[in-house]
Design an enzyme around this catalytic site. Structure first.
Site, PDB file in Angstrom:
ATOM      1  CG  ASN A  60      -1.800   1.428   1.275  1.00  0.00           C
ATOM      2  OD1 ASN A  60      -1.392   1.694   1.432  1.00  0.00           O
ATOM      3  ND2 ASN A  60      -3.368   0.881   1.894  1.00  0.00           N
TER       4      ASN A  60
ATOM      5  NE  ARG B 137      -7.587  11.607   5.218  1.00  0.00           N
ATOM      6  CZ  ARG B 137      -8.047  11.115   6.564  1.00  0.00           C
ATOM      7  NH1 ARG B 137      -7.903   9.853   7.243  1.00  0.00           N
ATOM      8  NH2 ARG B 137      -9.314  11.811   6.410  1.00  0.00           N
TER       9      ARG B 137
ATOM     10  CD  GLU C  68      -6.904  -6.245   2.850  1.00  0.00           C
ATOM     11  OE1 GLU C  68      -7.380  -5.555   1.733  1.00  0.00           O
ATOM     12  OE2 GLU C  68      -6.570  -5.090   3.768  1.00  0.00           O
TER      13      GLU C  68
ATOM     14  CG  HIS D  73      -8.274   4.063   0.392  1.00  0.00           C
ATOM     15  ND1 HIS D  73      -8.296   4.692   1.785  1.00  0.00           N
ATOM     16  CD2 HIS D  73      -9.656   4.957   0.195  1.00  0.00           C
ATOM     17  CE1 HIS D  73     -10.055   4.699   2.734  1.00  0.00           C
ATOM     18  NE2 HIS D  73     -10.567   4.925   1.493  1.00  0.00           N
TER      19      HIS D  73
ATOM     20  NE  ARG E  17      -9.020   8.631   3.910  1.00  0.00           N
ATOM     21  CZ  ARG E  17      -9.814   7.444   4.995  1.00  0.00           C
ATOM     22  NH1 ARG E  17      -8.946   6.609   4.670  1.00  0.00           N
ATOM     23  NH2 ARG E  17     -10.481   8.023   5.807  1.00  0.00           N
TER      24      ARG E  17
ATOM     25  CB  THR F 163      -9.815   1.887   6.875  1.00  0.00           C
ATOM     26  OG1 THR F 163      -8.741   2.535   5.560  1.00  0.00           O
ATOM     27  CG2 THR F 163     -11.368   1.651   6.978  1.00  0.00           C
TER      28      THR F 163
ATOM     29  CD  GLU G 246      -7.143  -0.300   1.242  1.00  0.00           C
ATOM     30  OE1 GLU G 246      -6.973   0.622   2.071  1.00  0.00           O
ATOM     31  OE2 GLU G 246      -5.757  -0.800   1.171  1.00  0.00           O
TER      32      GLU G 246
ATOM     33  CG  HIS H 125      -5.694  -1.448   9.238  1.00  0.00           C
ATOM     34  ND1 HIS H 125      -4.961  -1.277  10.223  1.00  0.00           N
ATOM     35  CD2 HIS H 125      -6.271  -0.783   8.517  1.00  0.00           C
ATOM     36  CE1 HIS H 125      -5.443   0.280  10.899  1.00  0.00           C
ATOM     37  NE2 HIS H 125      -5.890   0.081   9.037  1.00  0.00           N
TER      38      HIS H 125
ATOM     39  CG  HIS I  80       1.600   5.517   4.690  1.00  0.00           C
ATOM     40  ND1 HIS I  80       0.938   6.691   6.055  1.00  0.00           N
ATOM     41  CD2 HIS I  80       1.730   4.457   5.963  1.00  0.00           C
ATOM     42  CE1 HIS I  80       0.277   6.646   6.336  1.00  0.00           C
ATOM     43  NE2 HIS I  80       0.610   4.786   6.452  1.00  0.00           N
TER      44      HIS I  80
HETATM   45  N1  PXP Z   1      -5.859  -3.003   4.161  1.00  0.00           N
HETATM   46  C1  PXP Z   1      -6.433  -1.964   4.242  1.00  0.00           C
HETATM   47  C2  PXP Z   1      -8.024  -2.070   3.999  1.00  0.00           C
HETATM   48  C3  PXP Z   1      -6.532  -0.387   4.644  1.00  0.00           C
HETATM   49  O1  PXP Z   1      -7.561   0.058   4.430  1.00  0.00           O
HETATM   50  C4  PXP Z   1      -5.221  -0.484   4.895  1.00  0.00           C
HETATM   51  C5  PXP Z   1      -4.759   1.073   5.565  1.00  0.00           C
HETATM   52  O2  PXP Z   1      -4.906   1.868   4.417  1.00  0.00           O
HETATM   53  C6  PXP Z   1      -4.137  -1.758   4.661  1.00  0.00           C
HETATM   54  C7  PXP Z   1      -4.195  -3.040   4.682  1.00  0.00           C
HETATM   55  C8  PXP Z   1      -2.737  -0.828   5.292  1.00  0.00           C
HETATM   56  O3  PXP Z   1      -2.093  -1.106   6.246  1.00  0.00           O
HETATM   57  P1  PXP Z   1      -1.057  -0.665   7.799  1.00  0.00           P
HETATM   58  O4  PXP Z   1      -0.741   0.670   6.315  1.00  0.00           O
HETATM   59  O5  PXP Z   1      -1.247  -0.583   9.393  1.00  0.00           O
HETATM   60  O6  PXP Z   1      -0.211  -0.861   6.590  1.00  0.00           O
END
Ligand code: PXP
Length: 245
Positions: free
Chosen positions: A7, A49, A151, A43, A45, A101, A70, A190, A10
Site C-alpha cells: 500500500n 487526502r 480482506e 486508497h 479517499r 481505516t 481501495e 492493517h 503514505h
Molecule cells: N488494508 C486496508 C483495507 C487498509 O485500509 C489499509 C490501510 O490503508 C491497509 C490494508 C494497510 O494497513 P497498514 O498501513 O497498517 O499496513
C-alpha cells in the site's frame, strides 16, 4: 504461500503534506514491484487526502503486477472504478475524521447496496474484495452479496497485548477457514509489521497480505525496494509458523 500487496498511500501523504509534486507514488510503485511486490494497493479517499485521481490514472498505465483500488462504496467511487478498471476493488468503510481505516465494513447491514455495487463491478470483470472484521456474520454476508474475496482486518491482532495475541490469531485462522469453506478467497491487512507478520503469513489459505505503514517507514532507512524485499522474505519463509494454521 501468501503474496504481498504494498500500500503506497503514505508516499502520497508526504507529498500532500506540502501540496507539491514529490515524492511521487507512481515511480515508487515500480520500485516496490522491483522489490517483489505482487500487487500495488491505493486508497482513493473521498477527501483526496493522499492518493489523487491523477495517481490512479497513471498507476493504471504503469503498474505491471496488480492494481488493487481501495474505495468507499459510493456512486462517485463506483464511476471511477468502472472508468479506470483496476485489477481488483476492495470496498472499505470510510470516515472523514479517521486517521486510517478503522473498523471493517458492516456487510450484514448493507447487503442490498453492496450486492448491487458488486454486481456492477463484476459485470465489468472487476473482482471485489470486502474489508471486514473476522466475524462469522460478516463473512457469511460477504458470501451472500457475491464478493469474490474478503480482506480480514488484522488491526485487533496487531494491537493485541502479548497475552491476547494468540486469541486474535485464532480468530483470524478460524475466519479464514470459514470463508474458504464458503468459496471466498482471503486476504488480510492493517497494522502488519516486520515483527508480527509471520504468524499471519502462515495461515492456511491466506492469499495476500496488504501492508503499507511498516514498509514505507522502513523504506526511509533502507529504500523502498529493499524494504519490500525484506517483508516479502518474511512472508515467504515465516520463521514461527502458527500452531493452529
Ligand atoms: N488494508 C486496508 C483495507 C487498509 O485500509 C489499509 C490501510 O490503508 C491497509 C490494508 C494497510 O494497513 P497498514 O498501513 O497498517 O499496513
Amino acid at each position: 504461500m501468501a503474496s504481498l500487496g504494498v500500500n503506497i498511500d503514505h508516499i502520497a501523504n508526504v507529498r500532500e503534506a506540502r501540496k507539491t509534486v514529490e515524492p511521487d507514488p507512481v515511480p515508487m510503485a515500480l520500485l516496490a514491484e522491483l522489490g517483489g511486490a505482487d500487487g500495488i494497493t491505493v486508497h482513493l479517499r473521498e477527501d483526496r487526502r493522499h492518493i489523487q485521481d491523477r495517481d490512479l490514472e497513471l498507476l493504471r498505465q504503469t503498474v505491471r503486477s496488480r492494481l488493487n483500488l481501495e474505495m468507499a462504496a459510493t456512486s462517485e467511487m463506483l464511476a471511477i472504478a468502472l472508468k479506470i478498471s483496476p485489477d481488483m476493488v476492495t470496498l472499505v468503510p470510510e470516515k472523514r475524521e479517521e486517521v486510517t481505516t478503522e473498523g471493517g465494513l458492516d456487510v450484514v447491514n448493507q447487503q442490498s447496496h453492496l450486492s448491487e455495487m458488486i454486481n456492477e463491478l463484476k459485470l465489468e470483470s472487476i473482482p471485489v474484495s470486502l474489508f471486514i472484521d473476522p466475524l462469522s456474520p460478516q463473512i457469511e454476508a460477504s458470501s451472500k452479496v457475491g464478493a469474490n474475496w474478503i480482506e480480514l482486518h488484522t488491526g485487533s491482532y496487531a494491537e493485541a497485548s502479548w497475552q491476547n495475541r494468540q486469541l486474535q490469531l485464532s480468530r483470524l485462522i478460524e475466519a479464514t477457514a470459514r470463508a474458504t469453506c464458503l468459496g471466498l478467497r482471503v486476504n488480510s491487512g492493517h497494522g502488519l509489521t516486520y515483527q508480527n507478520v509471520e504468524p499471519i503469513a502462515s495461515i492456511k489459505d491466506m492469499e495476500e497480505l496488504n501492508i503499507g505503514h511498516s514498509i514505507i517507514s522502513r523504506a526511509l532507512a533502507v529504500g523502498l525496494r529493499q524494504a519490500v524485499r525484506e517483508m516479502k522474505d518474511l512472508i515467504r519463509n515465516p520463521r514461527n509458523s502458527n500452531s493452529l494454521g
